[in-house]
Design a protein around this motif. Structure first.
Motif, PDB file in Angstrom:
ATOM      1  N   VAL A   1      59.698  38.314 -10.576  1.00  0.00           N
ATOM      2  CA  VAL A   1      59.835  38.050 -11.964  1.00  0.00           C
ATOM      3  C   VAL A   1      60.498  37.288 -12.142  1.00  0.00           C
ATOM      4  CG1 VAL A   1      59.624  38.740 -14.206  1.00  0.00           C
ATOM      5  CG2 VAL A   1      58.105  40.078 -12.995  1.00  0.00           C
ATOM      6  N   ALA A   2      61.555  38.042 -12.026  1.00  0.00           N
ATOM      7  CA  ALA A   2      63.141  37.148 -11.599  1.00  0.00           C
ATOM      8  C   ALA A   2      63.568  36.187 -11.195  1.00  0.00           C
ATOM      9  CB  ALA A   2      64.023  38.777 -12.148  1.00  0.00           C
ATOM     10  N   GLY A   3      63.098  36.259 -10.051  1.00  0.00           N
ATOM     11  CA  GLY A   3      63.545  35.512  -8.851  1.00  0.00           C
ATOM     12  C   GLY A   3      63.669  33.928  -9.199  1.00  0.00           C
ATOM     13  N   PRO A   4      62.497  32.980 -10.200  1.00  0.00           N
ATOM     14  CA  PRO A   4      62.914  31.836 -10.274  1.00  0.00           C
ATOM     15  C   PRO A   4      63.746  31.885 -11.902  1.00  0.00           C
ATOM     16  CG  PRO A   4      60.570  32.906  -9.695  1.00  0.00           C
ATOM     17  CD  PRO A   4      61.330  33.689 -10.184  1.00  0.00           C
ATOM     18  N   ALA A   5      64.227  32.626 -12.905  1.00  0.00           N
ATOM     19  CA  ALA A   5      65.178  32.349 -13.692  1.00  0.00           C
ATOM     20  C   ALA A   5      66.393  32.817 -13.390  1.00  0.00           C
ATOM     21  CB  ALA A   5      65.091  33.413 -15.006  1.00  0.00           C
ATOM     22  N   LEU A   6      67.045  33.614 -12.317  1.00  0.00           N
ATOM     23  CA  LEU A   6      67.453  33.617 -11.553  1.00  0.00           C
ATOM     24  C   LEU A   6      67.922  32.475 -10.385  1.00  0.00           C
ATOM     25  CD1 LEU A   6      67.872  37.096 -10.197  1.00  0.00           C
ATOM     26  CD2 LEU A   6      68.988  36.420 -11.734  1.00  0.00           C
ATOM     27  N   LYS A   7      67.501  31.555 -10.633  1.00  0.00           N
ATOM     28  CA  LYS A   7      66.944  30.857  -9.338  1.00  0.00           C
ATOM     29  C   LYS A   7      68.252  29.807 -10.402  1.00  0.00           C
ATOM     30  CE  LYS A   7      65.364  27.521  -6.115  1.00  0.00           C
ATOM     31  NZ  LYS A   7      63.361  26.849  -5.132  1.00  0.00           N
ATOM     32  N   GLY A   8      67.639  29.055 -11.507  1.00  0.00           N
ATOM     33  CA  GLY A   8      67.595  28.015 -12.675  1.00  0.00           C
ATOM     34  C   GLY A   8      68.964  28.586 -12.986  1.00  0.00           C
ATOM     35  N   VAL A   9      69.494  29.648 -13.156  1.00  0.00           N
ATOM     36  CA  VAL A   9      70.871  29.887 -14.011  1.00  0.00           C
ATOM     37  C   VAL A   9      71.833  29.744 -12.724  1.00  0.00           C
ATOM     38  CG1 VAL A   9      72.308  31.808 -14.789  1.00  0.00           C
ATOM     39  CG2 VAL A   9      69.925  31.953 -15.576  1.00  0.00           C
ATOM     40  N   PHE A  10      71.552  30.109 -11.514  1.00  0.00           N
ATOM     41  CA  PHE A  10      72.217  29.868 -10.055  1.00  0.00           C
ATOM     42  C   PHE A  10      72.939  28.221 -10.393  1.00  0.00           C
ATOM     43  CE2 PHE A  10      73.313  29.566  -5.644  1.00  0.00           C
ATOM     44  CZ  PHE A  10      74.437  30.136  -5.724  1.00  0.00           C
ATOM     45  N   GLU A  11      71.674  27.132 -10.119  1.00  0.00           N
ATOM     46  CA  GLU A  11      71.667  25.657  -9.973  1.00  0.00           C
ATOM     47  C   GLU A  11      72.015  25.686 -11.220  1.00  0.00           C
ATOM     48  OE1 GLU A  11      67.514  25.137  -9.472  1.00  0.00           O
ATOM     49  OE2 GLU A  11      67.443  25.048  -7.131  1.00  0.00           O
ATOM     50  N   GLN A  12      72.054  25.809 -12.262  1.00  0.00           N
ATOM     51  CA  GLN A  12      72.907  25.514 -13.702  1.00  0.00           C
ATOM     52  C   GLN A  12      74.396  25.226 -13.249  1.00  0.00           C
ATOM     53  OE1 GLN A  12      71.659  27.085 -17.112  1.00  0.00           O
ATOM     54  NE2 GLN A  12      72.745  25.678 -18.713  1.00  0.00           N
ATOM     55  N   ALA A  13      74.526  26.723 -13.360  1.00  0.00           N
ATOM     56  CA  ALA A  13      75.983  27.052 -12.389  1.00  0.00           C
ATOM     57  C   ALA A  13      76.923  26.159 -11.724  1.00  0.00           C
ATOM     58  CB  ALA A  13      76.391  28.128 -12.563  1.00  0.00           C
ATOM     59  N   LEU A  14      75.963  25.870 -10.725  1.00  0.00           N
ATOM     60  CA  LEU A  14      76.097  25.000  -9.448  1.00  0.00           C
ATOM     61  C   LEU A  14      76.513  23.434 -10.269  1.00  0.00           C
ATOM     62  CD1 LEU A  14      74.784  26.372  -6.642  1.00  0.00           C
ATOM     63  CD2 LEU A  14      77.206  26.758  -6.917  1.00  0.00           C
ATOM     64  N   SER A  15      75.905  23.322 -10.798  1.00  0.00           N
ATOM     65  CA  SER A  15      75.758  21.756 -10.886  1.00  0.00           C
ATOM     66  C   SER A  15      76.609  21.768 -12.431  1.00  0.00           C
ATOM     67  CB  SER A  15      74.556  21.518 -11.889  1.00  0.00           C
ATOM     68  OG  SER A  15      74.247  22.154 -13.281  1.00  0.00           O
ATOM     69  N   LYS A  16      77.259  23.139 -13.341  1.00  0.00           N
ATOM     70  CA  LYS A  16      78.222  22.615 -13.937  1.00  0.00           C
ATOM     71  C   LYS A  16      80.056  22.354 -13.344  1.00  0.00           C
ATOM     72  CE  LYS A  16      76.760  24.298 -18.247  1.00  0.00           C
ATOM     73  NZ  LYS A  16      76.318  25.804 -19.162  1.00  0.00           N
ATOM     74  N   VAL A  17      80.004  23.705 -12.480  1.00  0.00           N
ATOM     75  CA  VAL A  17      81.006  23.710 -11.551  1.00  0.00           C
ATOM     76  C   VAL A  17      80.904  22.012 -10.601  1.00  0.00           C
ATOM     77  CG1 VAL A  17      82.227  25.023  -9.520  1.00  0.00           C
ATOM     78  CG2 VAL A  17      80.858  25.796 -10.829  1.00  0.00           C
ATOM     79  N   ALA A  18      79.871  21.578 -10.112  1.00  0.00           N
ATOM     80  CA  ALA A  18      80.369  20.817  -9.843  1.00  0.00           C
ATOM     81  C   ALA A  18      81.161  19.577 -10.510  1.00  0.00           C
ATOM     82  CB  ALA A  18      78.919  20.317  -8.958  1.00  0.00           C
ATOM     83  N   THR A  19      80.298  19.511 -11.370  1.00  0.00           N
ATOM     84  CA  THR A  19      80.984  18.124 -12.133  1.00  0.00           C
ATOM     85  C   THR A  19      82.418  17.788 -12.609  1.00  0.00           C
ATOM     86  OG1 THR A  19      80.366  19.314 -14.548  1.00  0.00           O
ATOM     87  CG2 THR A  19      79.088  17.766 -13.504  1.00  0.00           C
ATOM     88  N   PHE A  20      83.346  19.180 -12.009  1.00  0.00           N
ATOM     89  CA  PHE A  20      84.721  19.185 -12.434  1.00  0.00           C
ATOM     90  C   PHE A  20      85.075  18.118 -11.197  1.00  0.00           C
ATOM     91  CE2 PHE A  20      84.315  23.135 -14.777  1.00  0.00           C
ATOM     92  CZ  PHE A  20      84.568  22.738 -16.172  1.00  0.00           C
TER      93      PHE A  20
END
Length: 51
Positions: free
Chosen positions: A32-51
């Protein structure tokens, strides 16, 4: 001392059942939580990558 070991040996199926139920709950929660956690993780990585 023998009586104590004999009494504890009868509780093994209970512990097996508890272990299997816990594993089932973890799998259910992860599915149940796996896809949501994956989305949060990918969003965090994309924000870090933009720096």
């Amino acid at each position: 001392m023998k009586k104590l070991l004999k009494d504890e040996a009868g509780d093994v199926p209970g512990w097996v059942l508890i272990t299997l139920m816990t594993a089932g709950l973890v799998v259910l929660m992860w599915s149940v939580a796996g896809p949501a956690l994956k989305g949060v993780f990918e969003q965090a990585l994309s924000k870090v990558a933009t720096f």
